[in-house]
Motif scaffolding. Structure first.
Motif, PDB file in Angstrom:
ATOM      1  N   LEU A   1       0.831  -1.202   0.000  1.00 24.50           N
ATOM      2  CA  LEU A   1       0.000   0.000   0.000  1.00 24.50           C
ATOM      3  C   LEU A   1       0.868   1.256   0.000  1.00 24.50           C
ATOM      4  O   LEU A   1       0.596   2.223  -0.722  1.00 24.50           O
ATOM      5  CB  LEU A   1      -0.920  -0.019   1.229  1.00 24.50           C
ATOM      6  N   SER A   2       1.922   1.233   0.809  1.00 26.67           N
ATOM      7  CA  SER A   2       2.837   2.375   0.880  1.00 26.67           C
ATOM      8  C   SER A   2       3.534   2.613  -0.456  1.00 26.67           C
ATOM      9  O   SER A   2       3.695   3.750  -0.889  1.00 26.67           O
ATOM     10  CB  SER A   2       3.875   2.133   1.984  1.00 26.67           C
ATOM     11  N   THR A   3       3.926   1.516  -1.124  1.00 31.73           N
ATOM     12  CA  THR A   3       4.592   1.619  -2.423  1.00 31.73           C
ATOM     13  C   THR A   3       3.664   2.239  -3.467  1.00 31.73           C
ATOM     14  O   THR A   3       4.063   3.127  -4.228  1.00 31.73           O
ATOM     15  CB  THR A   3       5.041   0.219  -2.900  1.00 31.73           C
ATOM     16  N   LEU A   4       2.404   1.786  -3.492  1.00 33.24           N
ATOM     17  CA  LEU A   4       1.436   2.323  -4.449  1.00 33.24           C
ATOM     18  C   LEU A   4       1.141   3.798  -4.184  1.00 33.24           C
ATOM     19  O   LEU A   4       1.046   4.600  -5.116  1.00 33.24           O
ATOM     20  CB  LEU A   4       0.138   1.506  -4.382  1.00 33.24           C
ATOM     21  N   LYS A   5       1.015   4.141  -2.907  1.00 32.26           N
ATOM     22  CA  LYS A   5       0.742   5.536  -2.549  1.00 32.26           C
ATOM     23  C   LYS A   5       1.894   6.446  -2.971  1.00 32.26           C
ATOM     24  O   LYS A   5       1.680   7.563  -3.463  1.00 32.26           O
ATOM     25  CB  LYS A   5       0.493   5.658  -1.042  1.00 32.26           C
ATOM     26  N   LYS A   6       3.119   5.953  -2.765  1.00 36.49           N
ATOM     27  CA  LYS A   6       4.292   6.746  -3.144  1.00 36.49           C
ATOM     28  C   LYS A   6       4.326   6.967  -4.652  1.00 36.49           C
ATOM     29  O   LYS A   6       4.610   8.073  -5.130  1.00 36.49           O
ATOM     30  CB  LYS A   6       5.566   6.042  -2.688  1.00 36.49           C
ATOM     31  N   LEU A   7       4.011   5.911  -5.432  1.00 36.71           N
ATOM     32  CA  LEU A   7       4.012   6.012  -6.884  1.00 36.71           C
ATOM     33  C   LEU A   7       2.949   6.997  -7.355  1.00 36.71           C
ATOM     34  O   LEU A   7       3.207   7.854  -8.211  1.00 36.71           O
ATOM     35  CB  LEU A   7       3.768   4.635  -7.506  1.00 36.71           C
ATOM     36  N   ILE A   8       1.750   6.910  -6.778  1.00 37.62           N
ATOM     37  CA  ILE A   8       0.658   7.807  -7.156  1.00 37.62           C
ATOM     38  C   ILE A   8       0.999   9.253  -6.800  1.00 37.62           C
ATOM     39  O   ILE A   8       0.749  10.179  -7.569  1.00 37.62           O
ATOM     40  CB  ILE A   8      -0.656   7.366  -6.482  1.00 37.62           C
ATOM     41  N   THR A   9       1.587   9.444  -5.617  1.00 35.43           N
ATOM     42  CA  THR A   9       1.982  10.799  -5.193  1.00 35.43           C
ATOM     43  C   THR A   9       3.013  11.384  -6.150  1.00 35.43           C
ATOM     44  O   THR A   9       2.931  12.556  -6.543  1.00 35.43           O
ATOM     45  CB  THR A   9       2.556  10.769  -3.764  1.00 35.43           C
ATOM     46  N   ASN A  10       3.990  10.556  -6.561  1.00 38.76           N
ATOM     47  CA  ASN A  10       5.011  11.031  -7.494  1.00 38.76           C
ATOM     48  C   ASN A  10       4.405  11.426  -8.844  1.00 38.76           C
ATOM     49  O   ASN A  10       4.804  12.421  -9.444  1.00 38.76           O
ATOM     50  CB  ASN A  10       6.076   9.950  -7.703  1.00 38.76           C
ATOM     51  N   ILE A  11       3.429  10.645  -9.302  1.00 43.40           N
ATOM     52  CA  ILE A  11       2.780  10.936 -10.584  1.00 43.40           C
ATOM     53  C   ILE A  11       1.982  12.235 -10.501  1.00 43.40           C
ATOM     54  O   ILE A  11       2.109  13.107 -11.370  1.00 43.40           O
ATOM     55  CB  ILE A  11       1.850   9.765 -11.005  1.00 43.40           C
TER      56      ILE A  11
END
Length: 331
Positions: free
Chosen positions: A27-37
């Motif tokens: 979940l943390s990995t996905l959130k980080k990716l979405i935030t970066n995008i």
């Protein structure tokens, strides 16, 4: 991501701590990716909206932002390429010298330094699980446990044989030598993976640790070597001071390696059914490092090459890794 978030709200979510930690990590990995995008998208839009409002002599402020945005976009592209089923996991990286005695042992130690520096440059945590010194120089073997954001995804394509050509510092005649060392990279699979290991299939040896450590490490039989007899798989651990802890860590590594063998076996069977050839087989030569008579490092799969050998050997592997991920055929 919605499914993962729903799972964290269940009453019994924390009953299985290992599973809960894995879900939170994903979940943390996905959130980080979405935030970066979304952050990058917002920055680009802001700059586009700002252009009509600026005078000609003020446009240089936008031009100064372009290299930063380009770097962020490249990093984001690299993250999106890490889409393999195990890419987000931590990993174990092992190095073993090939035939060639001191030359190959020294080359193995150079690779170990390279990967340590790569970890430091990219903010990966690493721990030396096992390291056996060579008789005259270098190392006989080494295992790193590497922990961080997509550790396995970044390093998975390092698996294979690495070839060095140089003037030997151990040859009084200053002749050119070729050395080989193999690297294996195994993801740290989830602890709920079931692998049956029979005690009767194991040969367990204890010995003095020879790597870095305190006096008690080097003078007691704390290091552990476990051989899985049916597959001839060997793992060692000497990082911990306690023989029991070293055995536990070695068993964990063994479990990962046996599971990896099962994964690779299934992938090979699937490729046969598809009529495809594997892009790379274990033990095949993947990269040349030439230091004499000229300087060139070339990856034989992506055809990436550079004459800046010091950059690569000092752990700056990002461009090389990106070339392999973009190629897309190496899993």
């Amino acid at each position: 991501m919605e499914e993962l978030e729903k799972e964290t709200t269940k009453e019994n979510f924390w009953e299985d701590i290992d599973h809960a930690n894995q879900v939170n990590k994903e979940l943390s990995t996905l959130k980080k990716l979405i935030t970066n995008i979304t952050d990058l998208e917002s920055e680009i839009k802001d700059n586009i909206e700002l252009v009509p409002l600026l005078e000609k002599d003020e446009l240089n402020t936008i031009e100064l932002e372009l290299p930063k945005l380009s770097t962020k976009l490249d990093n984001l592209e690299l993250d999106t390429l890490l889409s393999g089923p195990y890419d987000n996991l931590n990993c174990y990286l092992e190095i073993h010298p090939g035939a060639g005695g001191t030359e190959s042992c020294d080359w193995a130690s150079m690779l170990l330094r390279m990967y340590k520096m790569f970890c430091e440059k990219n903010h990966f945590e690493y721990k030396v699980v096992e390291e056996q010194a060579g008789e005259e120089a270098g190392i006989k073997s080494a295992t790193l446990y590497i922990k961080g954001y997509y550790a396995f995804g970044y390093l998975k394509n390092e698996k294979g044989v690495h070839r060095l050509v140089r003037i030997s510092p151990f040859d009084s005649g200053r002749r050119r030598h070729t050395s080989f060392a193999s690297v294996t990279v195994t993801p740290e699979y989830n602890t709920d993976v079931f692998i049956e290991i029979k005690e009767s299939d194991l040969k367990i040896d204890v010995y003095h640790s020879s790597g870095a450590g305190g006096q008690s490490v080097n003078t007691s039989n704390s290091a552990v070597r476990i051989t899985h007899l049916p597959t001839k798989t060997v793992v060692t651990c000497q990082n911990e001071r306690s023989q029991l802890k070293n055995k536990e860590e070695a068993m964990k590594i063994l479990k990962n390696k046996l599971y990896q063998q099962e994964v690779e076996k299934k992938e090979q069977e699937l490729n046969k059914l598809k009529g495809e050839n594997m892009a790379i087989d274990f033990g095949s030569q993947i990269r040349n490092y030439v230091l004499e008579p000229y300087k060139l490092i070339k990856d034989l799969r992506s055809n990436y090459e550079t004459s800046n050998v010091d950059k690569i050997l000092d752990g700056d592997l990002t461009e090389l890794i990106e070339s392999l991920l973009k190629r897309g055929k190496i899993k």
